[in-house]
Design a protein around this motif. Structure first.
Motif, PDB file in Angstrom:
ATOM      1  N   THR A 252      11.739   0.735   9.554  1.00 24.00           N
ATOM      2  CA  THR A 252      11.505   2.174   9.761  1.00 24.00           C
ATOM      3  C   THR A 252      11.323   2.934   8.444  1.00 24.00           C
ATOM      4  OG1 THR A 252      13.901   2.573   9.867  1.00 24.00           O
ATOM      5  CG2 THR A 252      12.746   2.217  11.954  1.00 24.00           C
ATOM      6  N   LEU A 253      11.099   2.199   7.377  1.00 18.77           N
ATOM      7  CA  LEU A 253      10.883   2.827   6.076  1.00 18.77           C
ATOM      8  C   LEU A 253       9.521   3.514   6.057  1.00 18.77           C
ATOM      9  CD1 LEU A 253      12.192   3.131   3.269  1.00 18.77           C
ATOM     10  CD2 LEU A 253      11.032   1.028   2.585  1.00 18.77           C
ATOM     11  N   GLU A 254       9.491   4.772   5.611  1.00 21.47           N
ATOM     12  CA  GLU A 254       8.248   5.526   5.562  1.00 21.47           C
ATOM     13  C   GLU A 254       7.621   5.465   4.168  1.00 21.47           C
ATOM     14  OE1 GLU A 254       8.854   9.492   6.957  1.00 21.47           O
ATOM     15  OE2 GLU A 254       9.657   8.861   8.899  1.00 21.47           O
ATOM     16  N   VAL A 255       6.305   5.583   4.132  1.00 23.71           N
ATOM     17  CA  VAL A 255       5.590   5.578   2.850  1.00 23.71           C
ATOM     18  C   VAL A 255       6.098   6.715   1.967  1.00 23.71           C
ATOM     19  CG1 VAL A 255       3.336   5.828   1.743  1.00 23.71           C
ATOM     20  CG2 VAL A 255       3.532   4.556   3.885  1.00 23.71           C
ATOM     21  N   ALA A 256       6.395   7.849   2.583  1.00 18.79           N
ATOM     22  CA  ALA A 256       6.890   9.002   1.826  1.00 18.79           C
ATOM     23  C   ALA A 256       8.242   8.728   1.175  1.00 18.79           C
ATOM     24  CB  ALA A 256       6.998  10.220   2.737  1.00 18.79           C
ATOM     25  N   GLY A 257       8.934   7.685   1.652  1.00 19.83           N
ATOM     26  CA  GLY A 257      10.238   7.343   1.111  1.00 19.83           C
ATOM     27  C   GLY A 257      10.174   6.433  -0.100  1.00 19.83           C
ATOM     28  N   VAL A 258       8.961   6.053  -0.509  1.00 23.14           N
ATOM     29  CA  VAL A 258       8.771   5.205  -1.693  1.00 23.14           C
ATOM     30  C   VAL A 258       8.368   6.091  -2.863  1.00 23.14           C
ATOM     31  CG1 VAL A 258       7.532   3.244  -2.670  1.00 23.14           C
ATOM     32  CG2 VAL A 258       8.039   3.294  -0.211  1.00 23.14           C
ATOM     33  N   LYS A 259       9.226   6.183  -3.876  1.00 25.14           N
ATOM     34  CA  LYS A 259       8.974   7.086  -5.003  1.00 25.14           C
ATOM     35  C   LYS A 259       9.103   6.368  -6.347  1.00 25.14           C
ATOM     36  CE  LYS A 259       8.578  10.923  -2.553  1.00 25.14           C
ATOM     37  NZ  LYS A 259       7.302  11.664  -2.484  1.00 25.14           N
ATOM     38  N   ARG A 260       8.166   6.668  -7.227  1.00 28.39           N
ATOM     39  CA  ARG A 260       8.257   6.181  -8.598  1.00 28.39           C
ATOM     40  C   ARG A 260       9.250   7.047  -9.356  1.00 28.39           C
ATOM     41  NH1 ARG A 260       6.856   1.592 -11.450  1.00 28.39           N
ATOM     42  NH2 ARG A 260       5.050   0.617 -10.477  1.00 28.39           N
ATOM     43  N   VAL A 261      10.179   6.422 -10.031  1.00 28.81           N
ATOM     44  CA  VAL A 261      11.140   7.140 -10.870  1.00 28.81           C
ATOM     45  C   VAL A 261      11.127   6.459 -12.230  1.00 28.81           C
ATOM     46  CG1 VAL A 261      13.533   7.850 -11.177  1.00 28.81           C
ATOM     47  CG2 VAL A 261      12.562   7.727  -8.866  1.00 28.81           C
ATOM     48  N   GLY A 262      10.419   7.067 -13.174  1.00 26.68           N
ATOM     49  CA  GLY A 262      10.255   6.422 -14.467  1.00 26.68           C
ATOM     50  C   GLY A 262       9.461   5.142 -14.303  1.00 26.68           C
ATOM     51  N   SER A 263      10.009   4.036 -14.781  1.00 24.43           N
ATOM     52  CA  SER A 263       9.340   2.742 -14.656  1.00 24.43           C
ATOM     53  C   SER A 263       9.765   1.997 -13.397  1.00 24.43           C
ATOM     54  CB  SER A 263       9.648   1.876 -15.886  1.00 24.43           C
ATOM     55  OG  SER A 263      11.055   1.656 -15.990  1.00 24.43           O
TER      56      SER A 263
END
Length: 299
Positions: A154-165
């Motif tokens: 149930t993971l959404e694309v919007a829940g994937v975030k780049r944080v630095g590297s």
């Protein structure tokens, strides 16, 4: 889960048992009991089923469940569900196996396990040879994110975030509690290739789900991949490898990787969604003899 793991005629009986338990009390209890029965027969599947199973079979399953990362309370609930289902079968005039009482271990007596490096390579090879997208990437990144299987599908694309590297996954876990989970470096590589490749093609590129279903009606309704199908693939991999393997094995793999990297226990517990770090240390952190030697080297 595939109904073929149950003996002939027992699938319908399990549905009636579920309805009976739900009508007499909690729907959650009914679901837990059914899950325990299905997990038991999936675990049993590599062997030939017989009504004359060894008396210790249910105890072996309980210990295997705890080794796989299940809390002792969950293993006890599954044990209760399996025994009550067997009684239900007898009341319906069917034969059922008889089991001895489980000699429950003290908390912490059964240590969690992780996949040895050779087994992890075998698991990766099996996935590449037998799983197609999006199940392939879902199975491959699990050791690198440690999500529960329901959280993963149930993971959404919007829940994937780049944080630095790095990459952080925003996950809605048990009780709808939101937490942030860092993806390990190998997982970042796998996910990047997936997003740039298969996931970017056609209608699926517009889905809100990171792992959208490819089944006809599910595609039209915009649903994610099926949790039961993904679970069955772990069962198939476990059989092929002749090694006890579940999604929780990968959750332990991830937790142990964080621990070896020096991440504090309280932080690991928070990442996994545990309110008590003791749950993390008891059921999720695996230590081998080599780990102990390395930890004391030079002392």
């Amino acid at each position: 889960m595939a109904s073929t793991t149950l003996p002939p005629g027992w699938t319908a009986a399990l549905k009636r048992f579920h309805a009976y338990v739900a009508s007499r009390g909690s729907k959650n209890t009914a679901e837990t009991y059914e899950r325990g029965v299905r997990m038991f027969f999936e675990w049993l599947a590599p062997r030939k089923f017989s009504l004359a199973l060894p008396k210790r079979t249910l105890e072996d399953f309980a210990y295997a469940s705890i080794r796989a990362g299940k809390a002792a309370s969950s293993a006890r609930a599954y044990d209760a569900g399996i025994r009550k289902f067997c009684l239900w079968l007898e009341r319906e005039g069917q034969q059922a196996p008889q089991f001895a009482l489980v000699d429950w271990p003290r908390e912490g007596a059964i240590q969690p396990e992780v996949l040895p490096p050779a087994m992890l390579k075998l698991y990766t090879a099996w996935c590449k040879a037998n799983a197609h997208e999006p199940y392939l990437t879902a199975m491959l990144i699990l050791p690198h994110c440690g999500l529960r299987i329901t959280e993963l599908v149930t993971l959404e694309v919007a829940g994937v975030k780049r944080v630095g590297s790095g990459v952080v996954l925003t996950v809605k876990g048990k009780g709808n509690k939101v937490r942030r989970v860092p993806l390990l470096s190998r997982g970042i590589t796998l996910l990047g290739a997936y997003l740039a490749g298969w996931r970017s093609e056609g209608a699926r590129s517009k889905s809100v789900w990171l792992f959208p279903s490819t089944r006809g009606s599910h595609v039209q309704n915009g649903q994610p991949v099926d949790r039961r199908t993904l679970t069955s693939k772990f069962t198939a991999a476990s059989r092929a490898m002749s090694y006890p393997l579940t999604a929780h094995t990968m959750r332990r793999q991830y937790a142990t990787s964080l621990h070896k990297a020096g991440v504090p226990l309280a932080t690991i517990a928070r990442i996994l969604g545990h309110s008590d770090p003791k749950t993390t240390s008891t059921h999720y952190l695996a230590m081998t003899g080599e780990d102990l030697v390395d930890a004391t080297k030079g002392l």
